[in-house]
Design an enzyme around this catalytic site. Structure first.
Site, PDB file in Angstrom:
ATOM      1  N   LYS A 258       0.849  -1.199   0.000  1.00  0.00           N
ATOM      2  CA  LYS A 258       0.000   0.000   0.000  1.00  0.00           C
ATOM      3  C   LYS A 258       0.883   1.247   0.000  1.00  0.00           C
ATOM      4  O   LYS A 258       1.932   1.249   0.640  1.00  0.00           O
ATOM      5  CB  LYS A 258      -0.871   0.025   1.259  1.00  0.00           C
ATOM      6  CG  LYS A 258      -2.047  -0.915   1.241  1.00  0.00           C
ATOM      7  CD  LYS A 258      -2.891  -0.724   2.480  1.00  0.00           C
ATOM      8  CE  LYS A 258      -4.017  -1.747   2.532  1.00  0.00           C
ATOM      9  NZ  LYS A 258      -5.010  -1.594   1.467  1.00  0.00           N
ATOM     10  N   ARG A 332     -10.394 -11.302   0.877  1.00  0.00           N
ATOM     11  CA  ARG A 332     -11.262 -12.281   0.212  1.00  0.00           C
ATOM     12  C   ARG A 332     -10.630 -13.672   0.214  1.00  0.00           C
ATOM     13  O   ARG A 332     -11.316 -14.680   0.181  1.00  0.00           O
ATOM     14  CB  ARG A 332     -11.597 -11.787  -1.201  1.00  0.00           C
ATOM     15  CG  ARG A 332     -10.420 -11.659  -2.113  1.00  0.00           C
ATOM     16  CD  ARG A 332     -10.717 -10.813  -3.348  1.00  0.00           C
ATOM     17  NE  ARG A 332     -10.813  -9.385  -3.047  1.00  0.00           N
ATOM     18  CZ  ARG A 332     -11.089  -8.455  -3.948  1.00  0.00           C
ATOM     19  NH1 ARG A 332     -11.348  -8.797  -5.193  1.00  0.00           N
ATOM     20  NH2 ARG A 332     -11.159  -7.185  -3.592  1.00  0.00           N
TER      21      ARG A 332
HETATM   22  N1  BES Z   1      -8.389  -3.745   3.743  1.00  0.00           N
HETATM   23  C1  BES Z   1      -8.483  -3.284   2.413  1.00  0.00           C
HETATM   24  C2  BES Z   1      -9.766  -2.509   2.126  1.00  0.00           C
HETATM   25  C3  BES Z   1      -9.971  -1.206   2.855  1.00  0.00           C
HETATM   26  C4  BES Z   1      -9.599  -0.009   2.275  1.00  0.00           C
HETATM   27  C5  BES Z   1     -10.587  -1.174   4.078  1.00  0.00           C
HETATM   28  C6  BES Z   1      -9.836   1.184   2.930  1.00  0.00           C
HETATM   29  C7  BES Z   1     -10.806   0.009   4.759  1.00  0.00           C
HETATM   30  C8  BES Z   1     -10.438   1.183   4.170  1.00  0.00           C
HETATM   31  C9  BES Z   1      -8.417  -4.460   1.437  1.00  0.00           C
HETATM   32  O1  BES Z   1      -7.707  -5.556   1.843  1.00  0.00           O
HETATM   33  C10 BES Z   1      -7.806  -3.929   0.193  1.00  0.00           C
HETATM   34  O2  BES Z   1      -6.686  -3.522   0.238  1.00  0.00           O
HETATM   35  N2  BES Z   1      -8.558  -3.941  -0.895  1.00  0.00           N
HETATM   36  C11 BES Z   1      -8.108  -3.432  -2.142  1.00  0.00           C
HETATM   37  C12 BES Z   1      -8.620  -4.350  -3.222  1.00  0.00           C
HETATM   38  C13 BES Z   1      -7.993  -4.118  -4.576  1.00  0.00           C
HETATM   39  C14 BES Z   1      -6.541  -4.506  -4.543  1.00  0.00           C
HETATM   40  C15 BES Z   1      -8.748  -4.943  -5.581  1.00  0.00           C
HETATM   41  C16 BES Z   1      -8.681  -2.020  -2.316  1.00  0.00           C
HETATM   42  O3  BES Z   1      -9.801  -1.778  -1.870  1.00  0.00           O
HETATM   43  O4  BES Z   1      -7.995  -1.188  -2.892  1.00  0.00           O
HETATM   44 ZN    ZN Z   2      -5.605  -5.368   1.357  1.00  0.00          ZN
END
Ligand code: BES
Ligand code: ZN
Ligand code: ZN
Length: 486
Positions: A258, A332
């Site tokens: 991230k 997921r």
């Molecule tokens: N934990 C995150 C989602 C999230 C984002 C929760 C902001 C709370 C606040 C999840 O694991 C994630 O990183 N999802 C990605 C998915 C993408 C790579 C398809 C996202 O939402 O960017």
């Molecule tokens: Zn994630």
């Protein structure tokens, strides 16, 4: 904080401070004794606006209506407003209830949720000093509220708000203080306290159960994963409910790391699992006549030489192969295995999963609302309805066959991300659907709490930090099922 109910009129109650919730914007109601002073102070009676008249020991709070949601946040605002003052006890009239004990419940929830603060890491504490709340049931309107009915509501409200605060505490705890083994020990001691059964699976058992996708996500972390199974099993239950929670004690994104700004707050990626713990606690304390199982996948998503990679293909517990194209879509993967395990272990009438699954859910519905997905419109609508009754916001998002195609893989059965930037909350939901057995297809709803789980700027009854999203909505839903006439 303890609560006392009395039939005494408000002026006869001994207390440090009177809290007065005002709905009438013109301040005409007879219980507003300080109209002139309030006008002078510029009190305009907006929802959650407060005005403390120190000399009079009265605190006025504005509310838009007599509905539970308004009363709940007004009560929370009252407690926030007097944090740091020297008041130890408050009294409040319940004229706002119009003979309905439901808004007593909202008021008590609001007081407890509003008094919450997370100060584990502060050297100087500023905890709410309010210890005693007296509720006057003196009857201003035509209908009286029976004291017995009201005290049942107070008791329920205490259980629900305490469970929400319990969840908030877990989520707010830092990733190095709350890692999977700690989640498991919190679950174990809570289970012991309230009389739930609790089974914890460690890596050896997880391997035996073929939960290889969960293990892959966990691989690069020094904190080993756990799967937690809590159960409430009353005699002759009305139905069986399975809850599944995403418990990522930290989500760095993994090798698909991230960006710095997005990583902050990812201690809250355990909100789904923590909500399941809070719900289980309340279900046990209320001794609801429904069998409820809570499964939590507690994992940390990190980087390192041993990390799982984009381009890997993983095999989930149900044998399906998953092409990994982004290691940040890890929730997921964890849920896939835990959902399979939960369905193997329990034959349920309803299956709900809770997860901070996608940023796309926040984009779609905003910070205040959870998105509800699944194959059964009726169950989705039930969750939305019960959420609103409980004071949470939720809205249904529909699956569709076009988005389904975007998670196809050229080399495996399914891909862990979609090939389009849009509709990400739904494609994540549709990914989970691939791990729901056909026979359970209509029994399942997926609840993406990514928006409301963690609060950056205080809103409603929530201070900065974890909100406990999902807890109140699901307790309400389970209560409704418990009260359903067969
Ligand atoms: N934990 C995150 C989602 C999230 C984002 C929760 C902001 C709370 C606040 C999840 O694991 C994630 O990183 N999802 C990605 C998915 C993408 C790579 C398809 C996202 O939402 O960017
Ligand atoms: Zn994630
Ligand atoms: Zn995540």
């Amino acid at each position: 904080m303890n609560f006392e109910l009395t039939a005494l009129p408000i002026q006869d109650i001994e207390s440090d401070l009177e809290v007065i919730i005002v709905v009438d914007k013109n301040l005409k109601h007879f219980f507003v004794q300080d109209k002139k002073l309030l006008k002078k102070a510029g009190f305009s009676c907006e929802q959650d606006e407060t005005c403390l008249l120190v000399g009079k020991d009265r605190l006025y709070v504005g509310a838009d209506s007599l509905r539970g949601a308004s009363i709940r946040t007004a009560a929370a605002s009252a407690l926030k407003a007097i944090r740091g003052t020297g008041y130890h006890s408050i009294k409040v009239a319940t004229y706002t209830n119009k003979g309905c004990s439901y808004s007593i419940r909202a008021m008590v929830e609001g007081f407890i949720l509003g008094a919450y603060s997370f100060e584990t890491y502060k050297s100087k504490k500023n905890k709410s000093k309010i210890q005693h709340v007296t509720l006057s049931l003196e009857n201003y309107e035509s209908k009286a509220i029976e004291i017995e009915k009201a005290s049942i509501m107070v008791h329920k409200a205490q259980i629900i708000a305490d469970a929400t605060n319990f969840t908030r505490d877990i989520v707010n705890t830092t990733p190095d203080d709350c890692y999977p083994a700690v989640m498991a020990s919190i679950a174990k001691s809570m289970a012991k306290d309230v009389g739930l059964s609790c089974k914890v699976l460690k890596p050896k058992e997880l391997r035996k159960e073929k939960m290889e996708t969960l293990l892959a996500v966990a691989r690069a972390s020094r904190h080993k994963p756990r799967v937690i199974h809590l159960a409430h099993k009353p005699k002759n239950p009305k139905c069986v409910i399975t809850l599944v929670g995403k418990g990522l004690t930290y989500d760095s994104g993994g090798l698909s790391l991230k960006p710095a700004d997005y990583m902050v707050t990812m201690k809250s990626d355990k909100s789904g699992g923590s909500a399941v713990m809070g719900i289980m606690k309340a279900v046990a304390e209320m001794d609801l006549p429904i069998e409820v199982h809570g499964f939590i996948g507690a994992v940390e998503n990190m980087i390192g030489g041993d990390a799982y990679k984009p381009d890997d293909v993983l095999v989930a517990k149900n044998g399906k192969t998953i092409e990994i194209r982004n290691t940040d879509a890890e929730g997921r993967l964890v849920l896939a295995d835990v959902l399979c395990y939960a369905q193997q272990e329990v034959k349920a009438d309803y299956i709900f999963d809770f997860a901070t699954l996608t940023g796309a859910s926040v984009v779609a519905v905003g910070h205040y609302t959870s998105s509800i997905m699944g194959n059964n419109k009726e169950i989705q609508n039930l969750v939305v309805k019960e959420a609103h009754k409980s004071g949470e916001l939720a809205t249904a998002l529909d699956f569709n066959p076009y988005l389904q195609k975007t998670i196809k893989s050229e080399i495996a059965d399914i891909c862990n991300i979609s090939n389009t930037r849009y509709g990400g909350a739904i494609t994540a939901g549709q990914f989970l659907n691939a791990f729901i057995e056909k026979k359970n297809s209509d029994k399942w709803a997926h609840i993406d709490i990514a928006g409301p789980a963690f609060v950056e700027h205080a809103w409603g009854e929530n201070p900065h930090g974890a909100s406990g999203a999902g807890v109140r909505m699901m307790i309400k839903l389970i209560e409704t099922l418990a009260n359903k006439k067969d």
